[in-house]
Design a protein around this motif. Structure first.
Motif, PDB file in Angstrom:
ATOM      1  N   ASN A 369     -13.855 -35.459  47.082  1.00  0.00           N
ATOM      2  CA  ASN A 369     -13.076 -35.356  48.123  1.00  0.00           C
ATOM      3  C   ASN A 369     -12.818 -36.724  48.634  1.00  0.00           C
ATOM      4  O   ASN A 369     -13.620 -37.046  49.688  1.00  0.00           O
ATOM      5  CB  ASN A 369     -13.726 -34.143  49.110  1.00  0.00           C
ATOM      6  CG  ASN A 369     -12.723 -33.832  50.262  1.00  0.00           C
ATOM      7  OD1 ASN A 369     -11.643 -34.594  50.262  1.00  0.00           O
ATOM      8  ND2 ASN A 369     -12.914 -33.249  51.333  1.00  0.00           N
ATOM      9  N   GLY A 370     -11.821 -37.458  48.574  1.00  0.00           N
ATOM     10  CA  GLY A 370     -11.436 -38.547  49.175  1.00  0.00           C
ATOM     11  C   GLY A 370     -12.274 -39.651  48.828  1.00  0.00           C
ATOM     12  O   GLY A 370     -13.196 -39.549  47.863  1.00  0.00           O
ATOM     13  N   MET A 371     -12.044 -41.150  49.339  1.00  0.00           N
ATOM     14  CA  MET A 371     -12.829 -42.082  49.012  1.00  0.00           C
ATOM     15  C   MET A 371     -14.263 -41.925  49.328  1.00  0.00           C
ATOM     16  O   MET A 371     -15.083 -42.329  48.562  1.00  0.00           O
ATOM     17  CB  MET A 371     -12.218 -43.219  49.835  1.00  0.00           C
ATOM     18  CG  MET A 371     -10.921 -43.896  49.296  1.00  0.00           C
ATOM     19  SD  MET A 371     -11.180 -44.265  47.353  1.00  0.00           S
ATOM     20  CE  MET A 371     -10.330 -42.599  46.936  1.00  0.00           C
ATOM     21  N   GLU A 372     -14.567 -41.207  50.438  1.00  0.00           N
ATOM     22  CA  GLU A 372     -16.379 -40.981  50.885  1.00  0.00           C
ATOM     23  C   GLU A 372     -16.746 -40.185  49.725  1.00  0.00           C
ATOM     24  O   GLU A 372     -17.784 -40.295  49.474  1.00  0.00           O
ATOM     25  CB  GLU A 372     -16.127 -40.342  52.355  1.00  0.00           C
ATOM     26  CG  GLU A 372     -15.698 -41.342  53.157  1.00  0.00           C
ATOM     27  CD  GLU A 372     -16.417 -42.698  53.440  1.00  0.00           C
ATOM     28  OE1 GLU A 372     -17.646 -42.683  53.280  1.00  0.00           O
ATOM     29  OE2 GLU A 372     -15.675 -43.699  53.646  1.00  0.00           O
ATOM     30  N   GLY A 373     -15.928 -39.099  49.217  1.00  0.00           N
ATOM     31  CA  GLY A 373     -16.665 -38.417  48.314  1.00  0.00           C
ATOM     32  C   GLY A 373     -16.801 -39.196  47.149  1.00  0.00           C
ATOM     33  O   GLY A 373     -17.977 -39.096  46.189  1.00  0.00           O
TER      34      GLY A 373
END
Length: 542
Positions: A369-373
């Protein structure tokens, strides 16, 4: 009670490039449900007009911004309830704010982004009155429209009927010349068709031309078209001419795009003269951009001196490169879910060597999920796998190619990001994989980290010599390579380093996407209807 609402736009000028002729210019329009305003961070860019006594303002004022696909352009929108004529925002009620990027707006469906207003202290003013921490403050609706169409291409095809016969012993050999009108009333040639031999009813081949070359982005600007009969000695015979505009051509194939070819001199001399034939538009296509990302990381031995070393105080080179590119390109993905793979490692529990393993450890669902993921999955994988050679690129290139091969209708485009230290063990297989992938809707970005020599990566880039395998040339140049060390700021400013890196590695993606669409003659979806506030369901003010 209702409020007098104003929106303020702040623009992050610290990320602005110097003058760039390839920048797209967009016009931004604002409206709110229950309130709103426009802002870009760091410096105030503008304020909307004040709309009295409403919780659902629809602002008229627009903002024109230069849009760079390859840059992260931060925006902040602050909303105020205006209580007096004072220009000092500290004397008015702060109602809420929202942060986004220009890419988020442009990349949203129909370039229309809707976000809830949040609560945060606006930096431009020291004092503010109200605001409701932890409560819903309304919704902002942001829309963008491209101006100038600097990067658009038009693909057109024309045919003619009953042109004048110019050759004594045969028919005509017609061709057309297109001219763009200039501001001073003169014309500049911008395209010439091929010659169709011995016919009065020619069908010319389709051709592509940048809209910028055709009309400089001004849809209303006159386009003049002259029709000639080709002669071997260069003294081509003038058949006639007509004028049109890109706006008229955009109507497509219809009776509206059938033009009479008129020879003015002939019309003066002959009273019964009508025309010298007709020219018809057979088709017209305009290309736009659509991007989906797939990110891949490469393994390396994990030691305190390693490029993968996890310093608690700063990101390593792999994480910085991933964040720099990913944070920009994720704005063009609808669900922000990305499959992230690693390669070159022994996997638990049996120590099997893999060259395409999911970073999150879930073979059935490798999406993050997204860059953080992705960054979280990357850091976790370093704790569970043993990084190991050899380093093979071909499996991950083929992995993405299988996805791309299944969706060749232009609805999706894949960007593979590979971060590597430059070592490669399967050069021949990788070159073959890239040559095969060049005919698919995908691009490959390679970021080199560390101080190694990157000769093999430069060869894969193919800027100087188009990559080939087994005597077969790649149909398109789809690889862009950059060494991260060339972008490291000497002062240690990692934010600046990442911005420079992202700008260069992403600059070629729009042209690569367009080259694929053109090669497959893929028509874009119809332009979505203009947004109208009446389209939204009626809601009661909170």
């Amino acid at each position: 009670t209702e409020t007098n609402v104003m929106d303020t736009l702040y623009f992050d000028f610290s990320r602005m490039s110097s003058s760039n002729p390839l920048a797209s210019r967009v016009s931004m329009t604002n409206c709110c449900q229950h309130l709103w305003l426009i802002y870009k961070t760091v410096a105030a860019f503008g304020r909307t007009e004040v709309i009295d006594n409403t919780l659902n303002p629809d602002f008229v004022r627009k903002y024109v911004l230069d849009y760079f696909f390859e840059e992260k352009q931060n925006l902040r929108f602050d909303v105020y309830d205006i209580d007096s004529k004072s220009p000092d925002l500290g004397k008015h009620d702060f109602l809420g704010q929202v942060h986004c990027t220009l890419g988020e707006i442009v990349g949203s469906p129909a370039s229309r982004l809707e976000k809830p207003l949040g609560y945060g202290k606006p930096k431009p003013c020291r004092v503010y009155k109200n605001g409701i921490p932890g409560k819903k403050c309304g919704t902002i609706i942001l829309s963008a429209e491209e101006l100038g169409n600097c990067r658009d291409y038009a693909t057109m095809q024309f045919c003619a009927n009953k042109l004048d016969k110019k050759d004594f012993f045969g028919k005509s050999d017609p061709f057309m010349v297109f001219y763009r009108s200039n501001e001073d009333g003169t014309f500049t040639i911008c395209h010439k068709t091929e010659v169709v031999k011995s016919t009065l009813n020619p069908v010319w081949q389709p051709f592509s031309i940048p809209v910028r070359a055709l009309c400089n982005g001004d849809y209303e600007r006159t386009i003049k078209v002259e029709v000639y009969d080709w002669d071997r000695d260069g003294s081509h015979d003038f058949i006639g001419e007509f004028t049109t505009s890109y706006k008229e051509l955009c109507r497509g194939q219809s009776q509206l795009n059938v033009y009479e070819v008129v020879n003015a001199k002939k019309k003066i001399k002959k009273k019964r003269y009508i025309n010298s034939g007709t020219v018809s538009l057979r088709s017209e296509i305009r290309f736009a951009s659509l991007t989906l990302t797939l990110l891949v990381l490469k393994g390396n031995p994990s030691q305190s001196t390693s490029l993968h070393y996890m310093n608690p105080y700063q990101m390593n080179a792999y994480a910085m490169a991933l964040k720099a590119v990913g944070e920009i390109i994720q704005d063009y993905d609808s669900d922000k879910m990305f499959p992230a793979l690693g390669f070159g490692a022994k996997l638990p529990p049996d120590g099997r060597v893999s060259h395409e393993f999911p970073l999150n450890g879930n073979v059935e669902n490798p999406y993050c999920n997204g860059m953080e993921g992705i960054l979280e999955a990357y850091h976790q994988s370093l704790k569970t796998v043993q990084l190991y050679g050899p380093t093979n690129f071909a499996p991950v290139v083929n992995h993405v190619a299988r996805y791309a091969a299944a969706v060749q209708d232009g609805s999706q485009y894949f960007v593979l990001l590979i971060i590597t230290d430059g070592v490669i063990s399967d050069m021949a297989q990788t070159k073959e994989a890239i040559v095969n992938a060049a005919k698919l809707p995908m691009s490959i970005i390679i970021v080199g980290v560390g101080q190694a020599e990157f000769d093999a990566m430069v060869e894969l880039d193919g800027d100087d010599i188009r990559i080939s395998s087994r005597g077969k040339l790649a149909e398109r140049d789809i690889v862009q390579f950059v060494p991260f060390r060339d972008y490291m700021d000497r002062t240690g400013n990692h934010v600046l380093s990442m911005a420079r890196l992202a700008k260069d590695v992403l600059a070629e993606i729009p042209d690569q996407l367009i080259s694929y669409m053109k090669s497959k003659t893929i028509k874009p979806n119809p332009v979505p209807p203009a947004y109208s506030p009446s389209d939204d369901p009626q809601t009661n003010p909170v």
